[in-house]
Design an enzyme around this catalytic site. Structure first.
Site: not given
Length: 304
Positions: A159, A182, A250, A253, A276, A285
């Protein structure tokens, strides 16, 4: 306009999210803004201060009024769904603490919206972006910096916040990077030679001292590089290449995931590389046709 009791409850809820759920600061800010707006509306809507007792008796009609007012003010379905999710999280916590039944709030349904799927770049487009990036600045070292950042996004699937969180002490890059993503989730990401070389070229050209615990990527004046500057550079590049507005940093990615899958990578491995928590997120994605995806599943789950 919010009662002191409600304000204190919200503060305790946010502390709980930080301490026990390891929520990111962006998530905390979103929770705070969303719940504050909701509590403010309920105060005006009811015409009286909303103490904890009043909050425990919010009705289905009250919820509908709040959502209708938000939509009337121009709030999109996606944004309203996020705000409702924040309010529900707050109410689950508050109801457990105060011992009331939060059904009216938790049963409120978010408006339907079409989920936007990420749009990766083709391999040729991704290479063109990196080739054109260094031409966007009059400073050669800034061009090297932008190439290094974009290469980390595409070659390592980082990211932009993760790339910009790297420190001077992370250089020289080894064959892997330990990334804190995250929710404080840690993962190990392989670093390809192209990324190592791009970062090394930037470090050699950068006029600032990077041999410390300060940010690795710097702005023109020496401060930490802001994500907005990378986004602005990318906007210039996509205009010159005739790429759509979805060609953002982004998207590099996204491209990492799609290109890796097309090369034969399996979804589970890509999920781990991207950090994830859900495989369904990884599937979103990846831009592949149904046959390709079924081939991957067939290999992962062969029939007896």
């Amino acid at each position: 306009m919010i009662s002191p009791a409600a304000r204190d409850a919200l503060a305790s809820f946010l502390d709980h999210q930080r301490a026990l759920n390891d929520a990111s600061e962006n998530t905390i800010i979103a929770y705070q803004g969303d719940v504050t707006e909701f509590l403010t509306f309920m105060t005006v809507h009811s015409g009286q201060s909303q103490g904890l007792g009043a909050l425990a008796h919010i009705t289905t009609r009250d919820m509908r009024s709040w959502m209708a007012e938000a939509r009337k003010g121009g709030l999109g379905a996606r944004s309203l769904a996020r705000k409702l999710s924040s309010v529900k999280s707050f109410y689950r916590w508050l109801a457990e603490r105060e011992g009331f039944e939060p059904t009216a709030v938790l049963s409120a349904r978010a408006p339907k919206f079409t989920k936007k799927l990420p749009r990766p770049l083709s391999e040729d487009a991704a290479r063109a972006v990196i080739d054109l990036a260094p031409l966007q600045s009059k400073h050669n070292w800034v061009g090297d910096r932008d190439v290094a950042v974009l290469t980390l996004l595409w070659a390592c699937g980082l990211r932009i916040s993760e790339a910009l969180s790297l420190k001077g002490t992370d250089h020289p890059l080894g064959t892997s990077l330990r990334i804190l993503g995250k929710g404080g989730k840690e993962r190990l990401v392989p670093v390809l030679p192209a990324a190592q070389e791009a970062v090394a070229a930037y470090v050699a050209a950068c006029p600032y001292d990077l041999n410390n615990g300060e940010p690795l990527f710097r702005g023109v004046r020496g401060g930490a590089l802001a994500a907005g500057m990378v986004q602005q550079m990318m906007a210039k590049v996509r205009m010159q290449l005739g790429l759509p507005a979805s060609a953002t940093p982004h998207a590099m990615r996204h491209s990492f995931a799609t290109h890796l899958l097309n090369a034969g990578g399996d979804l589970r491995s890509i999920q781990e590389l991207l950090g994830h928590s859900s495989l369904s997120t990884t599937q979103a994605y990846t831009s592949v046709d149904e046959k390709r995806l079924m081939d991957v599943y067939a290999k992962a789950h062969p029939r007896a």
